[in-house]
Every structure is written in C-alpha cells, then in structure tokens.
Design an enzyme around this catalytic site. Structure first.
Site, PDB file in Angstrom:
ATOM      1  N   HIS A  65      -4.234   3.376  -2.553  1.00 49.79           N
ATOM      2  CA  HIS A  65      -2.831   3.515  -2.180  1.00 49.79           C
ATOM      3  C   HIS A  65      -1.998   3.847  -3.411  1.00 49.79           C
ATOM      4  CE1 HIS A  65      -3.444  -0.690  -3.370  1.00 49.79           C
ATOM      5  NE2 HIS A  65      -2.193  -0.684  -3.788  1.00 49.79           N
ATOM      6  N   CYS A 245       0.931  -7.342  -7.439  1.00 48.80           N
ATOM      7  CA  CYS A 245      -0.042  -6.357  -7.905  1.00 48.80           C
ATOM      8  C   CYS A 245       0.724  -5.175  -8.486  1.00 48.80           C
ATOM      9  CB  CYS A 245      -0.953  -5.910  -6.760  1.00 48.80           C
ATOM     10  SG  CYS A 245      -0.125  -4.985  -5.451  1.00 48.80           S
TER      11      CYS A 245
END
Length: 736
Positions: A65, A245
């Site tokens: 992603h 993250c």
C-alpha cells in the site's frame, strides 16, 4: 467502501511469482479503471513503501500500500494466489494480496474506510471466506461488507497454523483459544462501526475467559492465567496502547484490532490510540493515569510519548502488535507484577533523539544521531543555495560574484542581472548553513529550548570564521547547556517562563561567552588550518584524498559514512567564494557517489542472467538514480549480495574519486549528477572518471557473480526465495 473495489479489481487467479509482479498485475487493473494515472510512478511509490518495511502478515496476507500522487481516488485491488507470494511475513508466502492505493491528499473519511478493511483482516472468518469465494463479484461484495462471511468453522480456526502459534493475521487475536472465537468474531461487526471514527479510542468490554483457556496461545505464561471473571470484585487489568506505521493506513489499524481482540480474550481492558494518516485523538489523560500498563506497537516515533512515562511499558514494532498481541499483554502484566516501569518524563518531554530511539542506546549512538539531526536540516539549504549559486555562475559568468546588489542594479532584459539575482539568493541561503547546523544539533539534544542558543552559537561561529567546525561545537555546547539547565530543580512559580525567557536568556549568554572568548578563536584557527591544508593538496596527495572520499561514498550507500564524506565536501563550498580545492573535492564526491547505481544498472544490462528478474527491474531504475547522484539506488543489490557488491563499488568509487582529482574537475553545485555537467570544470574528463569507475565496478560484480558456484537449488531461487526467471533468460539480450 462501495466505490473503492469492484469485480474488475479482483483477480482470483493471480499468477504472479513475486511481490513486484503481483503489485504490477493489480495496479494494471487500477489503471484500466482510471484509478491510477501513471503505472510506473505508482509502482515506484509502492516499492518505496515496501522498502520501509515488508507488508506481509502472518496468516498468508500481503497488503502492499502507499499514498501516491498518481492515484485519482482511494482504491483497493485484491488478488488470490494459488502458489503464494513472498511479502516478507515470518510464516511464509501470502495467498491473499490487497493492493491499497490512497491519493496523496486522501481525506479522513477515505482513510477511515481503509482502516476498517485493515481491521477486518484480523477476523479469521473474513479471510477464510475470501479463500473460499468462487467469483469476483462475491469477493468484492465481501470486501465491501455487503456479504457476510460464512466460512466453515475449521477454516475459521486459523487455516491450520501450527500448535502454539497465533493463528496468523487472520486469527492473531484468537490464538488457540477456541472458546473465545465467537466473542472475538462478534466484535468485528462492532469494529466496523468503531473504524468509522477510528481516531477515537474505545475500550474493549471485559469478557470473562474460562480458566482452561489460559496459556493456550503463544507466550501467555502465567500472566494471562487469571480471568476477568475469577473475581467479580476486582477490576480487570487495564492497558493503553499506541499503534503507528510509516504510512498510517493499514498496519496501524490492524495492530489496534489485534490488540483489542487479544485484550477481550484475556479479560483485559484495552484502549488503543491509533496514530494514523487521518490524525489521531489522544487518549484521555485520566484513562492513561489509571492504566496498569502501556504497549507501544510502532515503526515511527510515538507522538507525545511522555504522556505514558512512569508505567510498565512494552515497546515493539507494529508487526508484533499484529502477530503476537497475547505475548505483549502477558509481558506488560509481568512487568507490572515486578514493578518495572519506564523512566519518568523529563521536563521537556524528551528530546527528539530520545523519542525516536531506544532508551538503552549508548552515548556514541546518540552523539551520531545529534550530529545527523543537524546535518539533515542543513543539507536542503546546501542544495538550494549551492544550485542557485551554480546557476548564477552559469547564467552570469564567473564574474557574477563581483556584481553589485540587485537591490541597486537590476535590468529585466539582461541575463547578467538574472545571474546576479540567483547568485545573491543562493549566497543568502548559504549564510544559514552553520546556524542551522548548530541549531538543529542542539534541537536533537534538548528539543525546542535548544534552538535559540544553537542558532546564536552558529551565527557567532559564522562571524568569527570558525565555519563548519565552529557550528558543530556551538550546537553541542548549546544542547549541553540547555540539558544542564533543565536538570535544575526550579520552583513551580517559575516553570511557566522557563522555556520562553529563562532558558533562552541564560543558555544564549553562556554559549555566546564560550564561543567568543574561550573556544571560538582556537576553532577558527583549526578551520583556517584545514582550509590551507586542502588548498595545498596537489599531485599524489590530492589523488589519495579523492580515493579516500570515493571509498567513503560507496561504503554504505547513503549511510553515516557516506554522509560524512558528503558533508565534508559541501562544507567546503558553503561560502560565497569557495577555493579551487574545495570545488575539486565536491566534484570527486559527487562523481564517486554516482558509481554504484550506474554500475549495477550496467551489470544487469550486460549480464542479465546473473541477476534475478527483480534485480533487473531495479537495474532499470538505477540508471536514473545513479545519473541523479542518488547512491541509494544500489542498496537493493548490496542488500542481496553485500560481499560482492559493496567491495566492487568501493573499488570503482575510489578510482573515480582519484581520477576526478587528478583531472582537476571542479563543481560548485552540491547535487544534480549529470544534470549539472555544464557547471563542472573539465566536464569531459569528469565524465571519463565516472565512466571508468562504473565500468570497473560492473566488471568486478560480473566477475565475482560469475565465479559463484550455484547449486541446482540456489539456481532456481533468488535471495528472497522467489522462483528464478531462468526459463525466460533466453528472451533477454545478453552480451557475452
């Protein structure tokens, strides 16, 4: 979610044999639907995100992603692989691959939907239903939430993962606690609602757990042996957690869901603060105050980390929060039982280095980070100022440094005036170099209170001609002085004015005194001596210096040693009228830094059969990266085969640096690669030096790889364990 994925974005027979090929196959579907405007640009963004941290998860899931300017609207593409694709998960290849594409400016609502998907991946029934789906329309409906998963119980129990393990990403929270699966699965429906406002942390309800369930997951130990229902009069153990993250789209929310589910299974009250791309809502200070323990599952610094100081703390990467939440809960309970807590928050809330690093780091590691903090903020000023000055010379000629101020004389139709304008703007940018270096070294040590004395000390270093060395000293002194002041016990009535008045006043006075009266003159003398020594280098001495700088530039490809050589070179030209030797050093450093990626690109072109398909693809990008003076373009090759690539690169870099110095090539610009060749002195010989190093490194790499004896097994797999591309080598143009 209805607009994000359609049947056209689903591939139930994904035939890719590598993560790059899988991303390309799914991205091509996005391009066909008009969701992605530039396939190669988008794939480069996906690869850059993958380089930060592998996106494979336990349980056979891969979630490549990224945010990208080439994405027109938030989009999901899903692929199912029969053979599995390696995305770097500890438990092996992934068969369920989600490619998540978010626009560079994706709004909070869309990011919330993406986080909802991430949470669904923690539901074993959801992943099992995806594996069982037999048509694209049904699969898309499952992902959109329009179809409810109806996986058989055997499939929902973790897809046959080994005993004693968490049941992967699909069942990480459940572990082997079969009796709690209904509760965990039921919570998923609520999680979709929670994800609609995912930045607001919610407490997981306390769920009684049967005594027989304790210890059946991995690492539960005795810490989870007491169920919440064993004593109704005693409140459950309370844990607060933070997950984050690098991208803030997927792993952040998957870790949150995994921890919440594990907390329910263990009878623990778990509240999670997700610091994702859509921002975050801070946990209530009262909630933090009553917590019995803290879990940090993060790959980027936790924001406002000092709020959690003084409590039992477990600090791990975000993937640990996804894959082994039960262990983390057990660990924090054990720490609480032992009375083991983190250090109290300092008055400043911790320095940037302390917030981003490990509290157990040694002084040497912190010192390197402090210095790199200053260098990282200085380099953009070097690049902007240096390129502007170089353009000024290119447009206005070598006498542009003697032009009058454009405030007094500027003619719109004269190129000399434009050259003078660019030169003078660049000169102003260069005046910030030493103050910025000193200020941000102090900032790395003492946070914002260090900025004022750091900038003051740096400006003094500039005034007394202490230069780069003076800036280093001023920054370290300023940070040390502020840290010392912060340790003084100040009355509560004065604490409010400390960061605004007292610390800047006292620290600036001390730093100014030391720089002007005590150490400034010796440092200025040392700086002058260094400059004179460089100016005196000729012949063999200059060639040896060029070789040494070339070795440093190619040793760690953008790492600390590379940065030392680059900073040394840029410091020499960071003046309005740099010496000829300083410009030779800059030319040698840039030439050597271009060698590794260009050499790897050449090697993959000349002898493609010695490299994997992925490496050959990286080789194509390395042409551009090397030509642009981005040494990091060779990192994929060095990581896969360091014993052959790094020494070969160092040999080529040393040769190029030595030849550049021998040829007398000069460079005023601190960056730009081949795009600033017109600004280079002796450009033809300079390019010969670069070509010599590139050919040498490429030849050595080809020779060393050709000498490697491959067994049949190693010949059929690349370093990442992917299938070799040997069958299609005959299709590649290979030079003997």
């Amino acid at each position: 979610m209805s607009d994000m994925i359609t049947a056209d974005l689903v591939d139930l027979d994904l035939s890719a044999d590598s993560k790059e090929a899988a991303a390309r196959a799914l991205a091509e579907r996005m391009v066909a639907q008009g969701r992605v405007t530039d396939l190669e640009g988008f794939l480069a963004d996906v690869a850059a995100r993958e380089a930060q941290m592998p996106t494979g998860l336990d349980g056979g899931i891969g979630i490549p992603h990224c945010r990208s300017a080439h994405v027109t609207e938030p989009t999901l593409a899903f692929g199912r692989s029969a053979t599995g694709i390696d995305f770097g998960a500890p438990d092996g290849p992934a068969d369920l691959i989600f490619l998540i594409a978010a626009p560079a400016g994706a709004d909070d609502a869309h990011l919330t939907i993406l986080s909802s998907l991430a949470r669904q991946l923690m539901n074993a029934e959801f992943t099992s239903a995806l594996r069982a789906a037999d048509d694209a329309e049904t699969t898309a409906a499952l992902i959109r939430g329009e179809e409810q998963p109806t996986a058989p119980p055997a499939a929902a129990a973790g897809e046959g993962k080994g005993e004693g393990e968490d049941a992967g990403a699909g069942g990480a929270a459940q572990g082997a606690v079969s009796a709690s699966e209904d509760t965990a699965a039921a919570s998923v429906a609520a999680s979709a609602d929670a994800a609609a406002d995912h930045t607001a942390p919610t407490a997981a309800p306390s769920v009684p757990v049967q005594e027989t369930h304790a210890g059946t997951g991995t690492g539960t130990g005795t810490g989870t042996g007491t169920s919440a229902g064993s004593d109704s009069r005693q409140r459950p153990f309370r844990v607060v957690a933070v997950t984050s993250c690098p991208t803030g789209i997927a792993h952040t929310y998957m870790a949150a869901e995994s921890l919440e589910n594990a907390g329910r299974a263990a009878g623990v009250e778990m509240l999670v603060e997700t610091q994702g791309s859509a921002g975050f809502t801070r946990l209530d200070p009262a909630v933090i105050a009553t917590a019995d323990g803290v879990i940090f599952a993060h790959d980027v610094p936790v924001r406002d980390k000092d709020r959690f100081a003084g409590k039992p703390t477990v600090d791990v990467g975000v993937k640990a929060g996804i894959n082994r939440p039960t262990e983390l809960i057990a660990e924090v309970r054990e720490k609480a039982a032992r009375g083991e807590t983190s250090a109290p928050a300092p008055a400043s809330g911790g320095t940037p280095v302390e917030r981003a690093g490990d509290s157990t780091e040694g002084y040497g590691t912190k010192l390197r980070k402090w210095l790199m903090s200053g260098v990282s903020y200085m380099v953009p000023f070097v690049a902007a100022g240096g390129l502007l000055i170089a353009l000024g010379f290119a447009i206005g000629g070598w006498q542009v440094n003697k032009a009058p101020s454009v405030m007094d004389h500027f003619l719109w139709t004269q190129t000399d005036s434009w050259g003078a304008l660019l030169f003078q703007i660049g000169g102003v940018a260069f005046k910030f170099l030493v103050p910025v270096l000193a200020g941000y070294i102090a900032y790395g040590m003492a946070d914002r209170p260090g900025l004022v004395p750091g900038f003051v000390g740096g400006a003094i270093a500039l005034d007394i001609n202490a230069g780069f060395l003076g800036g280093l000293a001023a920054g370290l002194i300023a940070g040390g002085v502020v840290m010392a002041i912060q340790k003084v016990n100040i009355p509560a009535a004065l604490r409010g004015i400390m960061p605004v008045v007292v610390i800047p006043l006292i620290s600036s006075a001390i730093v100014g005194f030391l720089m002007l009266v005590v150490i400034g003159k010796p440092i200025a003398s040392a700086q002058k001596g260094l400059t004179d020594w460089l100016n005196s280098l000729t012949g063999a001495n200059a060639i040896l210096l060029g070789a040494l700088l070339g070795l440093m530039m190619c040793f760690d490809l953008g790492g600390p040693v590379n940065k030392v050589a680059y900073t040394f070179a840029t410091a020499g030209i960071a003046v309005s009228d740099p010496s000829d030797s300083a410009m030779k050093i800059m030319a040698a450093v840039m030439a050597a830094g271009m060698v590794p990626p260009l050499a790897m690109a050449l090697a993959t072109t000349v002898r493609g059969k010695l490299f994997t398909r992925t490496e050959r693809e990286n080789g194509k990008a390395a042409w551009v990266l090397g030509a642009s003076f981005i040494s990091e373009g060779a990192i994929p090759f060095a990581a896969a085969d360091p014993l052959r690539v790094i020494p070969s690169s160092m040999v080529g870099g040393a040769l190029t640096g030595a030849l550049s110095m021998a040829f007398g090539a000069t460079l005023r610009a601190p960056h730009g690669g081949i795009f600033v060749v017109p600004l280079i002195g002796n450009p033809f010989l300079y390019l010969i030096a670069v070509a010599a190093g590139v050919c040498t490194t490429a030849a050595l790499v080809i020779l060393l790889k050709g000498m490697r004896k491959q067994s049949p097994e190693t010949a059929l797999t690349d370093p990442a364990g992917n299938a070799s591309t040997a069958p299609d080598e005959t299709k590649q143009p290979v030079a003997a």
